[in-house]
Design an enzyme around this catalytic site. Structure first.
Site, PDB file in Angstrom:
ATOM      1  N   ARG A 124       0.817  -1.223   0.000  1.00 14.99           N
ATOM      2  CA  ARG A 124       0.000   0.000   0.000  1.00 14.99           C
ATOM      3  C   ARG A 124       0.844   1.263   0.000  1.00 14.99           C
ATOM      4  O   ARG A 124       1.916   1.291   0.615  1.00 14.99           O
ATOM      5  CB  ARG A 124      -0.869   0.035   1.249  1.00 14.99           C
ATOM      6  CG  ARG A 124      -2.216  -0.580   1.012  1.00 14.99           C
ATOM      7  CD  ARG A 124      -2.943  -0.760   2.295  1.00 14.99           C
ATOM      8  NE  ARG A 124      -2.549  -2.036   2.863  1.00 14.99           N
ATOM      9  CZ  ARG A 124      -3.086  -2.553   3.951  1.00 14.99           C
ATOM     10  NH1 ARG A 124      -4.016  -1.914   4.599  1.00 14.99           N
ATOM     11  NH2 ARG A 124      -2.700  -3.707   4.382  1.00 14.99           N
ATOM     12  N   SER A 137       7.169  -5.204   7.384  1.00 11.60           N
ATOM     13  CA  SER A 137       6.672  -6.109   8.424  1.00 11.60           C
ATOM     14  C   SER A 137       7.346  -7.469   8.432  1.00 11.60           C
ATOM     15  O   SER A 137       6.693  -8.501   8.221  1.00 11.60           O
ATOM     16  CB  SER A 137       5.176  -6.283   8.256  1.00 11.60           C
ATOM     17  OG  SER A 137       4.597  -5.035   8.133  1.00 11.60           O
ATOM     18  N   ASP A 177       4.860  -3.310  11.206  1.00 12.13           N
ATOM     19  CA  ASP A 177       3.431  -2.955  11.111  1.00 12.13           C
ATOM     20  C   ASP A 177       2.756  -2.821  12.474  1.00 12.13           C
ATOM     21  O   ASP A 177       1.740  -2.123  12.608  1.00 12.13           O
ATOM     22  CB  ASP A 177       2.654  -3.957  10.235  1.00 12.13           C
ATOM     23  CG  ASP A 177       2.931  -5.407  10.570  1.00 12.13           C
ATOM     24  OD1 ASP A 177       3.705  -5.669  11.503  1.00 12.13           O
ATOM     25  OD2 ASP A 177       2.383  -6.285   9.879  1.00 12.13           O
TER      26      ASP A 177
END
Ligand code: BGC
Length: 476
Positions: free
Chosen positions: A95, A158, A213
């Site tokens: 994203r 992450s 994350d």
């Protein structure tokens, strides 16, 4: 509460003939988790966190947990303004987020991109070139190409990493669906900067922070609710970060200026790699491990996270078929392949309320199982298994959260959670609350969904990074 999962066994297959039902209950017995198990998981986590926090290298090695100092010390206070970019890399989706802050109020624009499977398993250069290309697409689409100043960027990466500075870390290992042959030991920020350079974007963005994350979710949660002190990911993988007092961290080498706090990433997916959680693990978790991408590691995660939950259910169904309790002893083709049953099938099955099986049937249809393959008894038993494994999974991860909540010693603690499993599973939240209400007697615990927290929070960590740099806080 004492028996926890056992009290539920047999509930949905009450109408199934006694002989089959007995077989089901016998197989599910191995999966029963009782209150002592939950308390033991909490105890193991507490002592593993203490060991990892210490200065004695020998003791630290007895813990699987990273307890990584993120260098993030400032949370947002609601006065911030400016434009920031966030990147979120961790699962098969990537994203890019633009955050426009005006006096602490964020306006966001976000795009999602799916990373092709050959990129996930190819050289890291390909992964970072893919990212840089998508940032370019994002700039063009949203007309943010022609700015005079570089946009500060926060990068959610992450994977288990050790933080070196706010904008530098080292990858410890790839996890989840990533299986790049290289990259371990490297700095994801350098890899990103090189790809941005190749794409001609080097002067358009300034990578000011890299984080896990869980940290970005915690900051995104704290933006919504100032009591958020813990960030958890419950998606493909799982992990947690929390705000700790620097005085609690024996090996802290930074300064003790205000705020005397730092966000710590537990990196709990790999808990149990040293055998400390073997007391509750079953043959199914071991089988999942054997067919996973990273055999022998990420033990804890394999008991409940989204990548594995479906396979755990499938393996129990296979066992029940072998026992003759399901499908007349003949395993349907649709269940014979490893990983064919996914967590989204389990989530669908769990939408059934009371004795209804409509959603369980729908999930079987999605699995291409014909109605003649599954009798009414089969459907009831499948529902039973999905409920049992889900409840057990929620209890296991809630036990780890409970250990963290108790560590904060705060009367009110909000846990910010992002991830598809928590978001989509209709019963996970209430099962987790059962555990937290019982095992955190001194805190009022609230679990909140922070949708897209890992992406939005990347931008918020960029804000914090700039504030911290200005305040010259030293974290190591
Ligand atoms: C990674 C963690 C991450 C978690 C959730 C795990 O597999 O090792 O660093 O926070 O997944 O995405």
């Amino acid at each position: 509460m004492e028996k926890l999962t056992e009290q539920w066994t047999g509930q949905f297959c009450a109408s199934v003939n006694a002989e089959k039902r007995e077989k089901v209950v016998k197989v599910l017995k191995d999966l029963v988790l009782n209150a002592d198990d939950v308390a033991k998981i909490m105890k193991v986590f507490t002592s593993q966190m203490d060991l990892a926090n210490g200065t004695d290298e020998g003791k630290r090695k007895q813990s699987d947990l990273l307890m990584d100092n993120t260098h993030v010390r400032c949370l947002m206070d609601g006065t911030e303004s400016g434009d920031y970019l966030g990147l979120d890399l961790g699962g098969t989706n990537f994203r890019v987020v633009l955050i426009r802050l005006k006096k602490g109020v964020a306006e966001t624009t976000m795009d999602n991109y799916t990373i092709p499977s050959d990129v996930l398993c190819g050289p890291t250069k390909g992964v970072f070139d893919f990212i840089a290309n998508k940032i370019m697409d994002f700039f063009e689409k949203h007309d943010i190409d022609n700015r005079k100043e570089a946009l500060p960027l926060g990068f959610t990466f992450s994977f288990p990493s050790t933080q070196v500075a706010l904008n530098s870390s080292r990858l410890v290992t790839w996890t989840k669906s990533f299986k790049c042959p290289d990259g371990v030991g490297e700095d994801p920020v350098k890899l990103l900067e090189q790809a941005l350079q190749r794409r001609g974007l080097a002067d358009k963005v300034d990578v000011v922070a890299v984080m896990n994350d869980t940290t970005s979710t915690l900051l995104a949660g704290n933006y919504i609710d100032k009591k958020a002190r813990i960030g958890v990911i419950l998606g493909t993988g799982s992990n947690a970060a929390f705000v700790d007092h620097v005085e609690n961290i024996e090996r802290w080498t930074g300064d003790t200026k205000d705020p005397k706090e730092v966000v710590v990433v537990v990196e709990w997916g790999c808990a149990g790699d040293n055998g400390c959680l073997d007391f509750y693990r079953t043959q199914y978790e071991k089988e999942v491990d054997n067919s996973s991408n990273h055999v022998g590691s990420y033990t804890f995660e394999k008991s409940f996270s989204g990548l594995y939950l479906g396979e755990l259910v499938r393996l129990v169904l296979v066992r029940l078929t072998q026992e003759g309790a399901l499908f007349d002893g003949n395993l349907p083709q649709s269940l014979s392949e490893t990983w064919s049953l996914t967590t989204s099938h389990v989530t669908e099955m769990e939408r059934d309320e009371s004795m209804s099986t409509m959603h369980t049937r729908e999930a079987l249809k999605q699995l291409q199982m014909t109605s003649s393959e599954a009798t009414e008894d089969d459907v009831a038993i499948i529902r039973e298994v999905a409920a049992m494994i889900s409840r057990r999974a929620a209890y296991i991860v809630a036990a780890a959260i409970a250990a963290l909540v108790n560590r904060t010693q705060l009367p009110d603690v909000t846990v910010a959670i992002d991830g598809s499993l928590y978001e989509n599973h209709p019963k996970f939240h209430s099962c987790m609350m059962d555990i937290l209400n019982t095992f955190c007697p001194k805190s009022r615990v609230k679990l909140i969904l922070v949708k897209d927290g890992s992406g939005l929070g990347a931008g918020f960590v960029a804000v914090s990074a700039l504030k911290q740099n200005a305040a010259q806080l030293r974290c190591s």
